[in-house]
Design an enzyme around this catalytic site. Sequence first.
Site: not given
Ligand code: 13P
Length: 258
Positions: A100, A171, A177, A213
């Site tokens: 991650h 991602e 976030g 998000s």
């Molecule tokens: P958000 O959905 O809060 O943007 O986070 C994404 C994430 O890092 C999932 O692993």
Amino acid sequence: MNRRPLIIANWKMHFDFVEAIHLVQQIGVLLRSKSHDNVDIVVAPPFVDIRSVASVIEADRLPLAVGAQHVNALESGAYTGEVSASMLRRLMVKFVLVGHSERRTLFSMTGDIVAETAAACLRHGITPVVCVGENSDEREGGTHREFVEQQLTETLRFLEGLAGSIVVAYEPLWAIGTGKVASTGEVDEMSKLIRATLAQHQRGESHILYGGSVKTDNAAELITIADIDGFLIGGASLKAESFVEIVSQSSDCYGKKR
Ligand code: 13P
């Protein structure tokens, strides 16, 4: 879309085991009245909650699998604070997030370690969810494609010859976030690139998830992207209502498209 969607809740460092039990129970209650038959659902709590969450899932026969957010690539030994894949396997963990962006950037997880960790998961019958994604500098500088391709290739090369399926989560760091979701065009382009890279390594059938998000008001559109097979959800997975709503939208979309 020909793969059954996979929706993973990444609870990150939220919830002690009592709170985690409550949340998984709430998810279970909401799933009774919301469509979810066309999707596979995973919750990835902090390590210390896994046993409790797995017990609730088993006792209440909830349609959920348990995931973990990280694992060490090594088997056992003097590695204070670490947890091995065999330990997670004993806890019925089926998926582990590997590399991650928060692990890569905040905890110095290099590409080599990501690859070794994914291999350790496969050796123990756990599906690694290999996370890739560019930051805003790479995106603005136009190097995002090369960056993500290289991130993925270094892991795929290392996994050659190892049996078992993998999942890739795209991602983009600038969407995590931030409330700034990648556009369908951007996700479409990157998921095609990821699919082609997977195919070069005989893993073209793997699930590709989008994360960053994902919310109740953008999930239905994102799930229609041809090469997107589900989501990795942070913030919106911390509340049962929003998480189950995304699950049910994805299930409905897949049901209609089949
Ligand atoms: P958000 O959905 O809060 O943007 O986070 C994404 C994430 O890092 C999932 O692993």
